[in-house]
Design a protein around this motif. Structure first.
Motif, PDB file in Angstrom:
ATOM      1  N   PRO A   1       1.018  -1.197  -0.137  1.00  0.00           N
ATOM      2  CA  PRO A   1       0.012   0.076  -0.122  1.00  0.00           C
ATOM      3  C   PRO A   1       0.896   1.353  -0.060  1.00  0.00           C
ATOM      4  N   HIS A   2       0.427   2.225  -0.517  1.00  0.00           N
ATOM      5  CA  HIS A   2       1.052   3.699  -0.530  1.00  0.00           C
ATOM      6  C   HIS A   2       0.252   4.757  -0.214  1.00  0.00           C
TER       7      HIS A   2
ATOM      8  N   CYS B   1       5.004   9.316  -2.026  1.00  0.00           N
ATOM      9  CA  CYS B   1       4.442   8.519  -0.845  1.00  0.00           C
ATOM     10  C   CYS B   1       4.856   9.213   0.285  1.00  0.00           C
TER      11      CYS B   1
ATOM     12  N   MET C   1       5.062   7.090   2.682  1.00  0.00           N
ATOM     13  CA  MET C   1       5.857   5.983   3.448  1.00  0.00           C
ATOM     14  C   MET C   1       7.419   6.659   3.189  1.00  0.00           C
TER      15      MET C   1
ATOM     16  N   MET D   1       9.744   6.903  -5.138  1.00  0.00           N
ATOM     17  CA  MET D   1       8.442   7.275  -5.039  1.00  0.00           C
ATOM     18  C   MET D   1       8.264   8.959  -4.725  1.00  0.00           C
TER      19      MET D   1
HETATM   20 CU    CU Z   1       4.716   3.922  -0.886  1.00  0.00          CU
END
Ligand code: CU
Ligand code: C2O
Length: 434
Positions: free
Chosen positions: A367-368, A417, A419, A427
């Motif tokens: 998941p992002h 992202c 994360m 990303m």
């Molecule tokens: Cu991510």
């Protein structure tokens, strides 16, 4: 406005209706520096972290919608840094992204941030350099913008949720740039807890809880017990209709505002597949003699521009790479549309005021949580109707989510992202609004 203690906080809250507004000092100083936090149980070692003005989370900055936040950021750590004001629609030069909107703030140097806050809601600030390490070490704090007329509550409590990777002595573990972490879910901690701005409540109190996930990788599966409540805002943005409180998943950087009445000790539970864990609680001390008896109603609508019926541009942003993922043409672990990291050219250019739809396609096995700077966007329902406003959208593996925004804030805006290890390993991209 910086409120360092519970007493000054309560004093101001109680003063709102009767007394004149409190005065804002022209400039507050946010000083990043080494701090410590008791994460392991009392009696065991405290953890050495980084923080602001002596604590992590840093001091809660709280002001009223339309007011100006003026902060001098002083870097008293030994790494260059910057501060990003997550979720705030601010002038581009104040966005805190080194290399895109400002130079790095070197150790011993300072940078002045000043901007007005157009929208009420729950936001946060955090380091935006080497953030996968600096945020994990504690460089963040809450930023609260009150409505012109805030809803009546007995207490307004900020709850950050975080996790840390500690050794058994309570020291934060190194290995921040670990490729195995980056190519999987990111650096997940082995200790998680809530950090509430107040620790006790009364039965019958009407509370506003402002949850902020400050973790760099962890999606928190949260259940709250002891509160008869509704969700009233997501990522700072009011819901048009409050929703019944249910189990939720809060992605890194996302916020949830809840208003509800206390029925028992309030427990914050981490709902995992193998069990339910306590992340912390607000204990009960006494009873409210005159509990609120009104319904919980919607917060005042945000003053965001309406989407145009026919979008000026429809774009696709495909997330690629990672462990067990397919190949891509980028030069790092993760990529957007075949490119890793910031490219010379923006992913998209909008003329000021254009409406854009971006389909976020998750072609990876993780998941992002995709965050756009400087704007809020609608998550579109599957039939294309505008749903919740967000600034960070959680897209599960193998799924896609369309988002739509009016790009009305000129400048160079990062999209990445949240994360933060994923961001560091490819990303991220940017959008230009001219
Ligand atoms: Cu991510
Ligand atoms: Cu909260 Cu680019 O970040």
């Amino acid at each position: 406005m910086i409120r360092l203690t519970r007493r000054t906080f309560m004093g101001s809250t109680l003063a709102v209706s009767a007394a004149p507004r409190w005065a804002f000092p022209a400039t507050e100083v946010l000083r990043s520096e080494p701090v410590s936090l008791q994460i392991l149980p009392e009696g065991q070692n405290a953890t050495a972290l980084l923080g602001f003005n002596g604590s992590s989370p840093g001091p809660e900055l709280r002001l009223r919608q339309g007011e100006t936040l003026a902060v001098r950021f002083e870097n008293h750590t030994d790494q260059p840094s910057s501060i990003h004001w997550h979720g705030i629609r601010l002038p581009n030069a104040m966005d805190g992204v080194p290399g895109l909107t400002q130079p790095l703030v070197q150790p011993g140097e300072a940078f002045d941030y000043s901007f007005t806050v157009p929208d009420a809601g729950t936001y946060w600030y955090h380091s935006h350099h080497q953030s996968w390490e600096q945020v994990a070490r504690g460089l963040y704090g809450p930023l609260i913008v009150e409505e012109a007329v805030p809803p009546h509550v007995d207490a307004d409590i900020t709850i950050t949720l975080d996790d840390w990777r500690l050794d058994d002595k309570g020291a934060i573990m190194g290995g921040f740039g670990d490729m195995h972490d980056f190519s999987h879910a990111g650096r997940l901690g082995n200790y998680a807890m809530i950090l509430p701005s107040e620790k006790t409540v009364r039965i019958g109190d009407r509370l506003r809880l402002r949850l902020i996930n400050t973790a760099t990788a962890r999606i928190f599966p949260v259940r709250i017990e002891g509160l008869n409540a509704k969700v009233v805002a997501l990522d700072g943005m009011p819901l048009s209709e409050p929703r019944d409180l249910a189990d939720m998943e809060i992605a890194p950087a996302q916020r949830v505002d809840i208003i509800g009445d206390v029925t028992a000790q309030i427990d914050f539970l981490f709902v995992a597949r193998d069990g339910i864990y306590e992340m912390g609680s607000l204990s009960v001390q006494g009873e409210n003699p005159s509990p609120a008896n009104t319904d919980i109603s919607a917060l005042p609508r945000a003053r965001l521009p309406d989407l145009f019926e026919n979008p000026d541009k429809s774009l696709t942003l495909r997330m690629e790479g990672g462990a067990m993922g397919g190949g891509h043409t980028g030069d790092n672990i993760w990529a957007f549309n075949g490119a890793s990291g910031l490219q010379e050219k923006p992913f998209a250019t909008f003329r000021r005021g254009e409406t854009g739809i971006i389909e976020l396609i998750n072609d990876t096995n993780f998941p992002h949580g995709i965050h756009l700077h400087g704007h809020h966007f609608h998550e579109l329902d599957s039939d294309g109707t505008p749903g919740d406003f967000r600034d960070t959208s959680l897209v599960k593996r193998g799924t896609s989510q369309k988002i739509a925004a009016v790009f009305d804030n000129p400048g160079k805006w990062l999209m990445h992202c949240h994360m933060l290890g994923h961001q560091a390993s490819g990303m991220k991209t940017w959008i230009e609004v001219t």
